[in-house]
Motif scaffolding. Structure first.
Motif, short mmCIF file in Angstrom:
data_model
loop_
_atom_site.label_atom_id
_atom_site.label_comp_id
_atom_site.label_asym_id
_atom_site.label_seq_id
_atom_site.Cartn_x
_atom_site.Cartn_y
_atom_site.Cartn_z
N TRP A 72 0.73 -1.16 0.07
CA TRP A 72 -0.05 0.04 -0.10
C TRP A 72 0.85 1.09 0.10
CZ3 TRP A 72 -4.74 -0.80 3.71
CH2 TRP A 72 -5.61 -2.03 3.23
N LEU A 77 -0.09 4.39 7.77
CA LEU A 77 -0.80 3.46 8.32
C LEU A 77 0.07 3.15 9.82
CD1 LEU A 77 -1.69 0.92 5.69
CD2 LEU A 77 -3.43 2.51 7.12
N TYR A 179 -6.73 -5.40 7.70
CA TYR A 179 -8.10 -4.62 8.05
C TYR A 179 -9.53 -5.42 8.04
CZ TYR A 179 -4.83 -1.13 9.12
OH TYR A 179 -3.47 -0.58 9.66
N SER A 250 -13.01 1.14 9.27
CA SER A 250 -12.63 -0.20 8.61
C SER A 250 -13.81 -1.16 8.26
CB SER A 250 -11.60 -0.95 9.36
OG SER A 250 -10.97 -2.14 8.74
N LEU A 278 -9.97 2.63 5.66
CA LEU A 278 -9.48 1.55 5.02
C LEU A 278 -10.55 0.34 4.97
CD1 LEU A 278 -6.58 1.45 7.80
CD2 LEU A 278 -6.47 2.66 5.72
#
Length: 472
Positions: A72, A77, A179, A250, A278
């Motif tokens: 990513w 993060l 996630y 998430s 996310l």
């Protein structure tokens, strides 16, 4: 024409409609931090069957074993501190189907966001979630008579386990990513929808997801099943107030379109810039089925979202229409995944992004056609608009095409705001914010038309409202 800073301010999209909050007063609170006790607390409050608790505990172990995905695009993060997040907050464990019975602060929240008005005007059903749980749910009577199910995930698991369990966690496995595992451990809220064979829901079903609390994580789980020959349009809206601390959203969304079914899933997110957004969204399309994701990403500090379709049946079709706008210190990392697993399947990806100030947008896509399929087609178009010198856009396409008579085409372009166009509009008496707004709206206009009328009007209004207050 004035300097780049004025232009940056002019397209700093307004999020004030969602930037308010009420005092925190919760009947259920799992506390701060994540451990097995928190997972057991959530499951206990919901009165879940043992198999669901086992599912959650397994997911917790997988989450703890996984690192943040290195492929990513953002190191932001690593700033997430899971020990400081609250994973479950609820006003009550009982939702209502009467608007009058909704708690006053929750009611005021959704009234400011337009829920009752929109429901009366054009919606077939509404699910309104406040922090961890659904606070209000309603559906038109004629849909219930047709066998349509539209409830939150908790009610779906309790009342319709034979349908829910068949597909739950099958489209997005627990271990798909860190996630999705986190969501699987602590999920709460979200929608469960089942459309029976041949039923075509002509009005949209809609869900609203609202974060009110600070240091909070919202983990809704949505499962939509369209049986053979059925059709449904589902829309979701998301907002949160601005806090100085991180907020985590998430979600996991699983779509199942059986033979000849059609699902459209529309998202307009208007998160504040402290939100980590996310999300894992994926659908399975069987023979002659269609899944269409229509996605608008505004706000959030960082968004990572790549709606996907597994084209599992012959002549299945998948499509992703995406708009992303990144402002100062924001990163919209969005894209799509199309996996062709059957002959004569087609996919279409159209992505437009706008980067303002030092905002960054990224397109991250995957198109996969193995040598076991034939006569498959994909078309991908990615266009980016950079407002000034500090703006950034990246494109990361991953394409694997083999097999007989399969074809993929990918087109990408990056352009800057046309200063001559802005100068011309200003010479005709249009002020700079309005000129920039017109230019941005013109850039995304063809995709805005793909959104349902009510949402396309709102998207334009969002930009125009910001233009009014941006200068002066």
């Amino acid at each position: 024409m004035d300097g780049g800073s004025d232009i940056s301010a002019a397209v700093n999209l307004d999020r004030s409609a969602g930037d308010f909050k009420f005092a925190e007063d919760y009947a259920y609170d799992a506390g701060v931090g994540l451990n097995e006790g928190v997972v057991r607390y959530i499951s206990g409050v919901k009165g879940e069957d043992p198999w669901i608790l086992d599912f959650r505990l397994k997911a917790l172990k997988i989450f703890e074993s996984l690192k943040n995905p290195t492929h990513w695009a953002s190191k932001k993060l690593d700033e997430l501190d899971f020990s400081k997040i609250r994973y479950y907050l609820a006003k009550s464990d009982i939702k209502t189907r009467s608007w009058d019975e909704v708690p006053d602060d929750v009611k005021k929240t959704f009234e400011r966001l337009g829920v009752p008005q929109q429901e009366r005007a054009f919606l077939a059903g509404v699910e309104a979630q406040y922090d961890s749980e659904s606070a209000y749910s309603n559906m038109k009577e004629h849909l219930a008579k047709d066998g349509v199910i539209f409830v939150d995930s908790t009610e779906g698991l309790k009342k319709y386990p034979e349908i829910f369990r068949r597909f739950f966690g099958k489209v997005v496995p627990i271990a798909d990513n860190k996630y999705s595992a986190l969501n699987s451990a602590v999920f709460s809220g979200g929608s469960f929808i089942y459309i029976p064979k041949g039923v075509k829901v002509k009005q949209p079903l809609q869900a609203y997801f609202r974060i009110n609390a600070q240091n909070f994580g919202q983990f809704e789980r949505t499962l939509i099943i369209a049986d053979e020959g059925s059709e449904v349009l589902y829309m979701e809206g998301c907002t949160a107030p601005r806090f100085e601390t991180e907020t985590l959203h998430s979600a996991v969304v699983e779509l199942v379109a059986l033979k000849g079914a059609k699902i459209q899933y529309v998202t307009v997110q208007n998160w504040s810039d402290n939100v980590f957004n996310l999300v894992t969204k994926r659908g399975i399309a069987e023979e002659d089925a269609q899944i269409r994701w229509i996605d608008c990403n505004i706000g959030s500090g960082i968004t990572m979202k790549y709606p996907g379709v597994l084209l599992k049946g012959r002549r299945a079709r998948g499509e992703v229409i995406s708009i992303a706008l990144a402002n100062k210190r924001q990163h919209q990392d969005t894209g799509a995944k199309m996996i062709h697993l059957a002959d004569e399947t087609t996919s279409n990806i159209v992505s437009k992004s706008v980067s303002v100030s030092d905002g960054r947008t990224s397109y991250r896509g995957l198109v996969y056609m193995p040598d076991t399929v034939r006569d498959c087609r994909n078309n991908t178009v990615c266009d980016a608009l950079l407002i000034n010198e500090a703006s950034r856009n990246d494109t990361y396409p991953a394409i694997s095409c083999s097999g007989e008579n399969n074809s993929v085409q990918h087109e990408a372009s990056v352009s800057k705001l046309d200063e001559e166009q802005i100068f011309y509009m200003r010479s005709r008496g249009i002020d700079e914010p309005s000129a920039v707004s017109l230019s941005v709206n013109g850039f995304i206009n063809d995709l805005v038309k793909e959104f349902p009328l009510e949402y396309s009007v709102e998207l334009r209004r969002l930009i125009e409202l910001q233009m009014e207050g941006a200068v002066g």
